[in-house]
Design a protein around this motif. Structure first.
Motif, PDB file in Angstrom:
ATOM      1  N   PRO A  13       0.850  -1.193   0.000  1.00 52.46           N
ATOM      2  CA  PRO A  13       0.000   0.000   0.000  1.00 52.46           C
ATOM      3  C   PRO A  13       0.883   1.240   0.000  1.00 52.46           C
ATOM      4  CG  PRO A  13      -0.164  -1.192   2.102  1.00 52.46           C
ATOM      5  CD  PRO A  13       0.760  -1.977   1.224  1.00 52.46           C
ATOM      6  N   MET A  14       0.357   2.311  -0.556  1.00 54.63           N
ATOM      7  CA  MET A  14       1.147   3.544  -0.705  1.00 54.63           C
ATOM      8  C   MET A  14       1.737   4.008   0.645  1.00 54.63           C
ATOM      9  SD  MET A  14       1.604   4.779  -3.677  1.00 54.63           S
ATOM     10  CE  MET A  14       0.267   4.845  -4.843  1.00 54.63           C
ATOM     11  N   ASN A  15       0.977   3.823   1.730  1.00 51.82           N
ATOM     12  CA  ASN A  15       1.447   4.339   3.021  1.00 51.82           C
ATOM     13  C   ASN A  15       2.492   3.436   3.677  1.00 51.82           C
ATOM     14  OD1 ASN A  15      -0.187   2.254   3.807  1.00 51.82           O
ATOM     15  ND2 ASN A  15      -1.265   3.396   5.401  1.00 51.82           N
ATOM     16  N   LYS A  16       2.872   2.362   2.990  1.00 51.24           N
ATOM     17  CA  LYS A  16       3.950   1.512   3.520  1.00 51.24           C
ATOM     18  C   LYS A  16       5.266   1.737   2.757  1.00 51.24           C
ATOM     19  CE  LYS A  16       1.804  -0.695   6.815  1.00 51.24           C
ATOM     20  NZ  LYS A  16       2.159  -0.383   8.212  1.00 51.24           N
ATOM     21  N   VAL A  17       5.278   2.769   1.924  1.00 53.40           N
ATOM     22  CA  VAL A  17       6.512   3.111   1.199  1.00 53.40           C
ATOM     23  C   VAL A  17       6.842   4.569   1.485  1.00 53.40           C
ATOM     24  CG1 VAL A  17       7.612   3.337  -1.062  1.00 53.40           C
ATOM     25  CG2 VAL A  17       5.997   1.469  -0.653  1.00 53.40           C
ATOM     26  N   ARG A  18       8.071   4.796   1.919  1.00 52.01           N
ATOM     27  CA  ARG A  18       8.511   6.176   2.138  1.00 52.01           C
ATOM     28  C   ARG A  18       9.786   6.396   1.334  1.00 52.01           C
ATOM     29  NH1 ARG A  18       9.430   6.349   7.659  1.00 52.01           N
ATOM     30  NH2 ARG A  18       7.300   7.012   8.052  1.00 52.01           N
ATOM     31  N   VAL A  19       9.731   7.344   0.418  1.00 53.29           N
ATOM     32  CA  VAL A  19      10.931   7.671  -0.362  1.00 53.29           C
ATOM     33  C   VAL A  19      11.568   8.911   0.256  1.00 53.29           C
ATOM     34  CG1 VAL A  19      11.830   8.333  -2.622  1.00 53.29           C
ATOM     35  CG2 VAL A  19       9.967   6.668  -2.462  1.00 53.29           C
ATOM     36  N   ILE A  20      12.825   8.786   0.636  1.00 53.68           N
ATOM     37  CA  ILE A  20      13.521   9.901   1.279  1.00 53.68           C
ATOM     38  C   ILE A  20      14.520  10.479   0.291  1.00 53.68           C
ATOM     39  CG2 ILE A  20      15.001  10.591   3.210  1.00 53.68           C
ATOM     40  CD1 ILE A  20      13.824   8.077   4.709  1.00 53.68           C
ATOM     41  N   GLN A  21      14.358  11.752   0.016  1.00 50.24           N
ATOM     42  CA  GLN A  21      15.237  12.443  -0.935  1.00 50.24           C
ATOM     43  C   GLN A  21      16.628  12.592  -0.331  1.00 50.24           C
ATOM     44  OE1 GLN A  21      14.704  14.172  -4.176  1.00 50.24           O
ATOM     45  NE2 GLN A  21      16.904  13.988  -3.850  1.00 50.24           N
ATOM     46  N   ALA A  22      17.596  11.929  -0.911  1.00 51.99           N
ATOM     47  CA  ALA A  22      18.990  12.055  -0.465  1.00 51.99           C
ATOM     48  C   ALA A  22      19.671  13.113  -1.328  1.00 51.99           C
ATOM     49  CB  ALA A  22      19.684  10.706  -0.616  1.00 51.99           C
ATOM     50  N   PRO A  23      20.849  13.589  -0.915  1.00 50.43           N
ATOM     51  CA  PRO A  23      21.579  14.513  -1.794  1.00 50.43           C
ATOM     52  C   PRO A  23      21.719  13.882  -3.183  1.00 50.43           C
ATOM     53  CG  PRO A  23      22.687  14.335   0.304  1.00 50.43           C
ATOM     54  CD  PRO A  23      21.593  13.310   0.318  1.00 50.43           C
ATOM     55  N   ILE A  24      21.554  14.689  -4.202  1.00 51.65           N
ATOM     56  CA  ILE A  24      21.557  14.148  -5.568  1.00 51.65           C
ATOM     57  C   ILE A  24      22.745  14.698  -6.332  1.00 51.65           C
ATOM     58  CG2 ILE A  24      19.806  15.879  -6.178  1.00 51.65           C
ATOM     59  CD1 ILE A  24      18.791  13.935  -8.304  1.00 51.65           C
ATOM     60  N   GLY A  25      23.618  13.786  -6.741  1.00 51.51           N
ATOM     61  CA  GLY A  25      24.840  14.192  -7.441  1.00 51.51           C
ATOM     62  C   GLY A  25      24.607  14.376  -8.927  1.00 51.51           C
ATOM     63  N   GLY A  26      23.671  15.224  -9.278  1.00 50.58           N
ATOM     64  CA  GLY A  26      23.343  15.484 -10.683  1.00 50.58           C
ATOM     65  C   GLY A  26      22.218  14.586 -11.151  1.00 50.58           C
ATOM     66  N   GLY A  27      21.311  15.153 -11.930  1.00 47.43           N
ATOM     67  CA  GLY A  27      20.182  14.377 -12.439  1.00 47.43           C
ATOM     68  C   GLY A  27      19.948  14.668 -13.911  1.00 47.43           C
ATOM     69  N   PHE A  28      19.677  15.931 -14.219  1.00 46.90           N
ATOM     70  CA  PHE A  28      19.498  16.398 -15.605  1.00 46.90           C
ATOM     71  C   PHE A  28      18.341  15.702 -16.311  1.00 46.90           C
ATOM     72  CE2 PHE A  28      24.174  16.150 -14.677  1.00 46.90           C
ATOM     73  CZ  PHE A  28      24.286  17.444 -14.203  1.00 46.90           C
ATOM     74  N   GLY A  29      17.401  15.164 -15.544  1.00 50.44           N
ATOM     75  CA  GLY A  29      16.230  14.521 -16.131  1.00 50.44           C
ATOM     76  C   GLY A  29      16.185  13.033 -15.908  1.00 50.44           C
ATOM     77  N   ARG A  30      17.346  12.380 -15.889  1.00 48.98           N
ATOM     78  CA  ARG A  30      17.313  10.919 -15.831  1.00 48.98           C
ATOM     79  C   ARG A  30      16.879  10.412 -14.462  1.00 48.98           C
ATOM     80  NH1 ARG A  30      22.602   9.124 -16.687  1.00 48.98           N
ATOM     81  NH2 ARG A  30      22.074   6.970 -16.941  1.00 48.98           N
ATOM     82  N   LYS A  31      16.997  11.218 -13.410  1.00 53.47           N
ATOM     83  CA  LYS A  31      16.573  10.730 -12.098  1.00 53.47           C
ATOM     84  C   LYS A  31      15.106  11.078 -11.816  1.00 53.47           C
ATOM     85  CE  LYS A  31      21.329  10.380 -10.526  1.00 53.47           C
ATOM     86  NZ  LYS A  31      22.452  10.939  -9.736  1.00 53.47           N
ATOM     87  N   ASP A  32      14.397  11.521 -12.884  1.00 46.01           N
ATOM     88  CA  ASP A  32      12.943  11.572 -12.919  1.00 46.01           C
ATOM     89  C   ASP A  32      12.400  10.148 -12.874  1.00 46.01           C
ATOM     90  OD1 ASP A  32      11.419  13.807 -12.966  1.00 46.01           O
ATOM     91  OD2 ASP A  32      11.081  13.851 -15.122  1.00 46.01           O
ATOM     92  N   ASP A  33      13.097   9.259 -13.530  1.00 44.42           N
ATOM     93  CA  ASP A  33      12.682   7.864 -13.647  1.00 44.42           C
ATOM     94  C   ASP A  33      13.121   7.061 -12.426  1.00 44.42           C
ATOM     95  OD1 ASP A  33      12.793   8.662 -16.699  1.00 44.42           O
ATOM     96  OD2 ASP A  33      11.748   6.728 -16.608  1.00 44.42           O
ATOM     97  N   ILE A  34      12.538   5.887 -12.315  1.00 46.24           N
ATOM     98  CA  ILE A  34      12.996   4.913 -11.326  1.00 46.24           C
ATOM     99  C   ILE A  34      14.436   4.520 -11.676  1.00 46.24           C
ATOM    100  CG2 ILE A  34      12.739   2.469 -10.670  1.00 46.24           C
ATOM    101  CD1 ILE A  34      10.698   4.251  -9.298  1.00 46.24           C
ATOM    102  N   THR A  35      15.301   4.499 -10.668  1.00 46.98           N
ATOM    103  CA  THR A  35      16.655   3.978 -10.906  1.00 46.98           C
ATOM    104  C   THR A  35      16.844   2.743 -10.014  1.00 46.98           C
ATOM    105  OG1 THR A  35      17.638   5.549  -9.319  1.00 46.98           O
ATOM    106  CG2 THR A  35      17.571   6.216 -11.617  1.00 46.98           C
TER     107      THR A  35
END
Lengths: 165, 297, 444
Positions: free
Chosen positions: C236-258
């Motif tokens: 269920p959605m409430n059993k997943v927590r995504v925590i934003q870590a420092p991001i060493g560059g994205g430029f669009g590609r980290k829009d997607d699941i990695t």
């Protein structure tokens, strides 16, 4: 397989158990928990792992740990003295030379070695010195500006009898 | 990529370790090629024999009448920062200066660049035109010397056997009125591998009108770095006019035998050779005349 | 790159705003300059395992059987997982869920993940991954635009290889052609490109005591990540927590699941924290790219230098997954006229599945590919007309009151004319000229 190595890191003798095939970078990061040096490519293309080995900037990803034993290693963690950032670190912040930050420590180590040997570099000399450090965010302009500003700041400090590193 | 690691402190010990390995052990100088190859599993080896703790192997010297002596383990950056190398052997300086990054050249050795025997090894064409010799221990422990141009046997292969070791590279003092130059083509201006490269050395007559002696070498356009002998024949004893240099470029282009790969097509490499040979000859002549030629284009 | 003071305007520095027009120091910059910032790959938590992915390494194949027994026996290995072990839909994707977290019956690109390992250290994980045996049967790979458009070619996904067709229509194309004094027609190809953020992708996941799966990741969009992770893993959605870590560059590609779903699955299965860090090579192989596009453009202009029409087709290679490709390629079509007023337009775009690497968002989002074509067309038209390329653009650029190709009326924020004028002033102040001579209209 594993062996005990003594590394002289940032002026301290540190012991680490590692295999001879492990890189200085991996030992710094995984065993000594000095994670300021980054692993951007692990094959000497990006420069984000730059440290000083016996005073020379090297890509620590390609230095095998036995090769670094009993030699002087200086990492980004040693540049600030007693909590005071080094002028290059401060100028990187002030001039906008830091964006995602991943290349920053390696970039600063290359600049640090440059300014130690050449306190008054031209822009071309700065660009040459950091040409082995890839940055994907800034376009380099503000990094060059930061190194130039740091050189000036360090010159003023030493001129005033201050403690320039 | 696990392997045994050895740190011999003498040549005999090192050669013994390599001989025991019967091909499964490799010498380690800077390690900037072999470590990457092992990590990518592009090379197999059970042991690395580090040569850097053997006294003398990383020593180099540049004597006025004795030429340039380069111990096999000498870091490239040592030579790059030496005024005597930049001034006396500019083609070698120009080649070293573009190998990898500054941080890599503090580790990488000239000997390693030759022993890795890549067709694109940047230091090979200048050492070939400078008339350098490679001194090595052969498989049987005997000492031998060959001109650097005879050192390579194919892509990744040299005259060194399983237990052979390169000791030094010696470059003779250049004759008067001599100039040399190196140039390569890469899409990026740093951190790249040559699509094609060329080096030339010319010696002019005392009036500095005619080319008395000439050597031209090419990189990345054949299974090994090669001499462009036909191009040399076309300029020897000639006045170095633009037409003569163009003819040499065209001859070098005909003589090389490049492959198509991800870096460039064979046709493109040949075209590069034509242009690079003209440029290095022109700059070598300028240097031989003593009127500049130090600027890289 | 070099900063020319003459390009700074007085308005910018004297703006009456609190932040706009001011130099602002990034709040996290000092920590980064000190080397103190911990990116995910720098993080260590007690009891942490290391994850490793086995990639398909082949573009198009049917998976017959996967043997994991030998891998599971490697000392230090805690889990070896395949698609059978995924508790949820196993699907993700930004536009449509057309990518498998772990390949099921088919491999659609070399960057498809086939199996996962968690082990005490990276070396054990790597060794185990190398001992997984995947039995496959190769299928004909679809690698070119022509292959993808061939109705008889094997279908990569069930719906066929043309994922989307969009159209832009404006005015009367025939009329535009009739009014043209010059017409140029060309084919343009742009290449696939990697963002190469300096930080290779990484994730760290753990299940907390309340049963919530926490995933630390350098991502551009934590909530959209969660919307993809939860169904893929059957949570269920409430059993997943995504925590934003420092991001060493994205430029669009980290829009997607990695690394999110993979590292999350390993943490769920092992009940241990798991860190998964891509090598640079994995980062280059596995993550989204800038779309390669093939563009056939025919553009006309009248004798007095007015654009008359654009007639174009754009084919975009989105690879094995759509990601945001449908929007990127549609956008290339919308922007095919660039910042210029074109009265008569026909543009068609095609979003094509291939067995190449999945392409997604990257800086510019389809607009850059289109720019390669429309700006080259502009130069060539100016050349044929014997006009300066700058004057030709000034004459045709969008201005307030004019409408874009899709009818959007320009009002404030339409800066192309001012930009071109500034270039003109700059060039004339320095007596700069274009290298290419201006040809007479009779030329070529």
């Amino acid at each position: 397989m594993k062996q005990r190595y003594v590394l002289r890191v940032n002026g301290r003798d540190l012991e680490a158990e590692a295999g001879a095939h492990e890189s200085l970078l991996d030992v710094l990061r995984e065993r000594l928990r000095l994670t300021g040096s980054k692993k951007g490519c692990n094959e000497a293309e990006c420069g984000s792992c730059t440290v000083l080995l016996d005073g020379r900037p090297v890509v620590s990803c390609l230095v095998l740990v036995p090769d670094a034993a009993d030699r002087d290693v200086v990492t980004i963690e040693a540049l600030a003295e007693e909590g005071v950032p080094h002028p290059i670190q401060r100028q990187m912040v002030e001039q906008g030379g830091v964006q995602c930050g991943y290349c920053t420590p390696g970039m600063i180590m290359s600049a640090y070695a440059l300014l130690r040997d050449n306190p008054d570099p031209t822009d071309e000399e700065i660009r040459f010195a950091i040409s082995g450090n890839i940055c994907r965010c800034t376009g380099y302009g503000k990094i060059v500006k930061a190194v130039r500003a740091a050189a000036l700041e360090m010159k003023e400090q030493s001129g005033n009898g201050g403690a320039a590193s | 990529m696990r392997f045994d690691y050895f740190e011999p402190t003498s040549l005999d010990e090192a050669c013994g370790l390599l001989r025991e390995g019967a091909g499964a052990r490799k010498p380690l100088a800077g390690g900037t090629d072999i470590v990457i190859q092992l990590r990518r599993r592009a090379a197999q080896c059970q042991g690395l024999v580090n040569l850097k703790r053997i006294p003398g192997l990383a020593d180099w010297s540049c004597a006025r009448d004795g030429g340039l002596h380069i111990g096999a383990c000498t870091p490239m950056r040592d030579l790059e920062t030496a005024a005597a190398v930049a001034g006396g052997y500019p083609s070698l300086f120009e080649a070293i200066r573009v190998v990898g990054s500054l941080q890599l050249r503090n580790i990488a050795s000239v000997g390693g660049n030759l022993c890795n025997a890549s067709p694109s090894a940047d230091t090979a064409p200048p050492l070939m035109v400078l008339g350098a010799t490679a001194s090595f221990r052969n498989d049987d422990g005997g000492q031998e010397s060959v001109p650097v141009e005879d050192f390579f046997a194919g892509p990744g292969a040299s005259v060194l056997g399983n237990a052979g070791l390169l000791l030094s590279v010696d470059v003779p003092e250049p004759a008067p009125h001599t100039g040399d130059a190196f140039e390569r083509f890469t899409p990026r201006s740093a951190m790249d591998i040559a699509i094609a490269s060329a080096a030339a050395r010319v010696t002019l007559d005392p009036d500095r009108d005619h080319i008395e002696a000439v050597r031209i070498a090419l990189g990345a356009v054949a299974p090994t770095p090669i001499r462009a002998l036909r191009a040399e024949d076309l300029v020897r004893e000639k006045e170095p006019t633009p037409e003569v240099l163009q003819q040499a470029g065209a001859a070098a282009m005909e003589q090389c035998n490049p492959i198509d790969d991800i870096r460039g097509t064979a046709a493109y490499r040949k075209e590069l050779v034509r242009i690079l040979v003209v440029r290095v000859l022109r700059r070598a002549v300028e240097r031989a005349r003593g009127d500049g030629g130090t600027e890289t284009p | 790159m070099s900063e020319d003071p003459s390009t700074e305007t007085a308005e910018e520095t004297q703006a009456p705003y609190h932040w706009i027009g001011k130099n602002v120091t990034k709040p996290d910059a000092l920590e980064k300059a000190l080397g103190a910032t911990e990116y995910v790959g720098d993080m260590v938590v007690p009891g942490m395992l290391h994850g490793k992915i086995l990639w398909a390494d082949t573009p198009h194949a049917v998976i017959k059987r996967i043997e994991t027994e030998e891998a599971a026996r490697v000392p230090g290995v805690h889990a070896v997982l395949t698609s059978k072990d995924v508790p949820g839909s196993n699907r993700f994707g930004l536009a449509v869920p057309d990518q498998c977290a772990l390949a099921e019956e088919k491999v659609r690109s070399v960057g498809d993940a086939v199996a996962l390992v968690a082990a005490e250290d990276e070396e054990a994980a790597e060794e185990a991954a190398s001992k997984i045996k995947v039995h496959i049967e190769h299928l004909r790979p679809i690698l070119t635009y022509a292959d993808a458009l061939d109705p008889d070619a094997p279908k990569i996904h069930e719906g066929g290889n043309v994922f989307q067709h969009t159209t832009v229509r404006k005015g009367d194309l025939d009329k535009g052609v009739r009014e043209s004094a010059v017409i140029v027609e060309n084919a343009y190809h742009t290449h696939r490109m990697d963002h190469v953020p300096m930080e290779p992708e990484a994730g760290l996941a753990y299940v907390d005591p309340s049963g919530v799966l926490n995933i630390l990741v350098g991502t551009q969009y934590p909530y959209r990540d969660r919307r993809q992770i939860a169904p893929a893993l059957g949570l269920p959605m409430n059993k997943v927590r995504v925590i934003q870590a420092p991001i060493g560059g994205g430029f669009g590609r980290k829009d997607d699941i990695t690394a999110e779903i993979h590292v999350g699955l390993l943490a769920l299965k092992t009940r241990r924290p798991v860190r998964l860090v891509y090598t640079r090579e994995e980062s280059l192989v596995a993550n989204t790219k800038r779309h390669p596009m093939a563009m056939n453009f025919r553009t006309g202009a009248s004798a007095d230098g007015r654009l008359t029409f654009l007639d174009g087709d754009i084919y975009g290679d989105t690879g094995a997954g759509v990601s945001l490709g449908a929007y990127v390629i549609k956008k290339a079509g919308i922007h095919a006229t660039g910042p210029y007023d074109v009265p008569n337009i026909r543009v068609d775009t095609y979003t094509l599945y291939t067995n190449n690497l999945t392409s997604g968002a990257m800086r510019g989002f389809g607009v850059m590919q289109a720019a390669v074509a429309h700006e080259s067309q502009m130069d060539q038209l100016a050349h044929k007309l014997g006009m300066s390329p700058l004057e030709f653009r000034l004459k045709n650029c969008l201005k307030p009151g004019l409408a874009s190709s899709t009818g959007q009326l320009m009002n404030e924020g339409c800066g192309i004319e001012a930009t071109l004028q500034r270039i003109k002033d700059y060039m004339s102040a320095r007596e700069l000229r274009f290298n290419r001579p201006e040809a007479a209209s009779s030329d070529s």
